[in-house]
Write a protein that holds these residues in place. Structure first.
Motif, short mmCIF file in Angstrom:
data_model
loop_
_atom_site.label_atom_id
_atom_site.label_comp_id
_atom_site.label_asym_id
_atom_site.label_seq_id
_atom_site.Cartn_x
_atom_site.Cartn_y
_atom_site.Cartn_z
N TRP A 15 0.87 -1.17 0.00
CA TRP A 15 0.00 0.00 0.00
C TRP A 15 0.91 1.23 0.00
O TRP A 15 1.72 1.40 0.92
CB TRP A 15 -0.90 -0.01 1.23
CG TRP A 15 -1.65 1.26 1.48
CD1 TRP A 15 -1.30 2.23 2.38
CD2 TRP A 15 -2.85 1.69 0.85
NE1 TRP A 15 -2.23 3.24 2.33
CE2 TRP A 15 -3.18 2.95 1.39
CE3 TRP A 15 -3.67 1.14 -0.15
CZ2 TRP A 15 -4.31 3.66 0.98
CZ3 TRP A 15 -4.79 1.85 -0.54
CH2 TRP A 15 -5.10 3.09 0.02
N CYS A 16 0.82 2.03 -1.07
CA CYS A 16 1.63 3.24 -1.12
C CYS A 16 0.86 4.38 -0.47
O CYS A 16 -0.27 4.68 -0.86
CB CYS A 16 1.99 3.60 -2.56
SG CYS A 16 2.89 5.18 -2.62
N MET A 17 1.46 4.98 0.56
CA MET A 17 0.77 6.05 1.28
C MET A 17 0.62 7.30 0.42
O MET A 17 -0.35 8.02 0.53
CB MET A 17 1.53 6.38 2.56
CG MET A 17 1.47 5.23 3.55
SD MET A 17 2.32 5.63 5.08
CE MET A 17 2.69 3.98 5.67
N ARG A 18 1.60 7.56 -0.43
CA ARG A 18 1.53 8.76 -1.27
C ARG A 18 0.47 8.63 -2.36
O ARG A 18 -0.25 9.57 -2.65
CB ARG A 18 2.89 8.98 -1.95
CG ARG A 18 3.79 9.89 -1.14
CD ARG A 18 4.73 10.61 -2.09
NE ARG A 18 6.11 10.37 -1.71
CZ ARG A 18 7.15 10.70 -2.48
NH1 ARG A 18 6.95 11.22 -3.68
NH2 ARG A 18 8.37 10.46 -2.06
N CYS A 19 0.44 7.45 -3.00
CA CYS A 19 -0.52 7.24 -4.08
C CYS A 19 -1.90 6.85 -3.55
O CYS A 19 -2.87 6.88 -4.30
CB CYS A 19 -0.05 6.12 -5.01
SG CYS A 19 1.53 6.44 -5.79
N SER A 20 -1.97 6.44 -2.29
CA SER A 20 -3.21 5.93 -1.70
C SER A 20 -3.80 4.80 -2.53
O SER A 20 -4.99 4.78 -2.84
CB SER A 20 -4.26 7.04 -1.56
OG SER A 20 -3.81 7.99 -0.66
N PRO A 57 11.12 0.96 -4.12
CA PRO A 57 10.28 2.15 -4.21
C PRO A 57 8.96 1.85 -4.94
O PRO A 57 8.86 0.86 -5.65
CB PRO A 57 11.13 3.12 -5.04
CG PRO A 57 12.05 2.25 -5.82
CD PRO A 57 12.29 1.02 -4.99
N CYS A 58 8.00 2.72 -4.75
CA CYS A 58 6.71 2.59 -5.42
C CYS A 58 6.91 2.72 -6.93
O CYS A 58 7.57 3.66 -7.38
CB CYS A 58 5.78 3.69 -4.91
SG CYS A 58 4.28 3.85 -5.89
N PRO A 59 6.35 1.80 -7.72
CA PRO A 59 6.54 1.89 -9.18
C PRO A 59 5.82 3.10 -9.81
O PRO A 59 6.17 3.51 -10.91
CB PRO A 59 5.94 0.57 -9.71
CG PRO A 59 5.13 0.01 -8.60
CD PRO A 59 5.62 0.60 -7.32
N SER A 60 4.84 3.68 -9.11
CA SER A 60 4.15 4.85 -9.68
C SER A 60 4.80 6.16 -9.31
O SER A 60 5.03 7.01 -10.15
CB SER A 60 2.69 4.90 -9.23
OG SER A 60 2.09 3.66 -9.27
N CYS A 61 5.10 6.35 -8.00
CA CYS A 61 5.60 7.67 -7.59
C CYS A 61 7.06 7.64 -7.15
O CYS A 61 7.66 8.67 -6.92
CB CYS A 61 4.72 8.22 -6.46
SG CYS A 61 4.94 7.35 -4.90
N GLY A 62 7.64 6.45 -7.02
CA GLY A 62 9.04 6.36 -6.63
C GLY A 62 9.27 6.54 -5.14
O GLY A 62 10.40 6.56 -4.67
ZN LIG Z 1 3.32 5.61 -4.87
#
Ligand SMILES: [Zn+2]
Length: 113
Positions: free
Chosen positions: A72-77, A88-93
């Motif tokens: 669960w990415c906290m930044r991308c929710s 790292p998150c593949p969407s936002c890094g």
């Molecule tokens: Zn993310």
């Protein structure tokens, strides 16, 4: 070697299950291993070959399913695929990811006669 200890604990689970069903021979063992569990599958296979060799599961087929990691990415929710812990998150890094799935190892199925 942590895979060897793991192989021994799998053997215990298998033997207990076989005893509970009053079986004398285990024919197949299916494991599920998350990609984030930190288990090296080839090392575990080797460990199992060694510990199962003198057990009632010596002829058992070994199936290993891999469970893809997810966090669960906290930044991308949102849930994102995760190949390794601390990736790292593949969407936002970003690195604020809570692993949700893929950190476990379990014995999924035991077939015995
Ligand atoms: Zn993310």
């Amino acid at each position: 070697m942590h895979e060897m200890a793991l192989a021994e604990s799998i053997l215990e689970v298998v033997e207990q299950a076989a005893r509970a069903q009053q079986c004398t021979r285990v024919t197949a063992i299916r494991l599920e291993i998350g990609t984030l569990a930190g288990i090296e599958v080839s090392a575990l296979r080797f460990g199992l070959e060694v510990v199962l060799a003198h057990s009632l599961a010596r002829e058992a087929r070994l199936d290993i399913d891999t469970l893809e990691g997810e966090g669960w990415c906290m930044r991308c929710s949102q849930n994102v695929p995760l190949k390794a812990l601390y990736d790292p998150c593949p969407s936002c890094g970003g690195y604020q990811i809570q692993p949700l799935r893929g950190t476990e190892m379990r014995v999924k199925e035991i077939l015995a006669l």
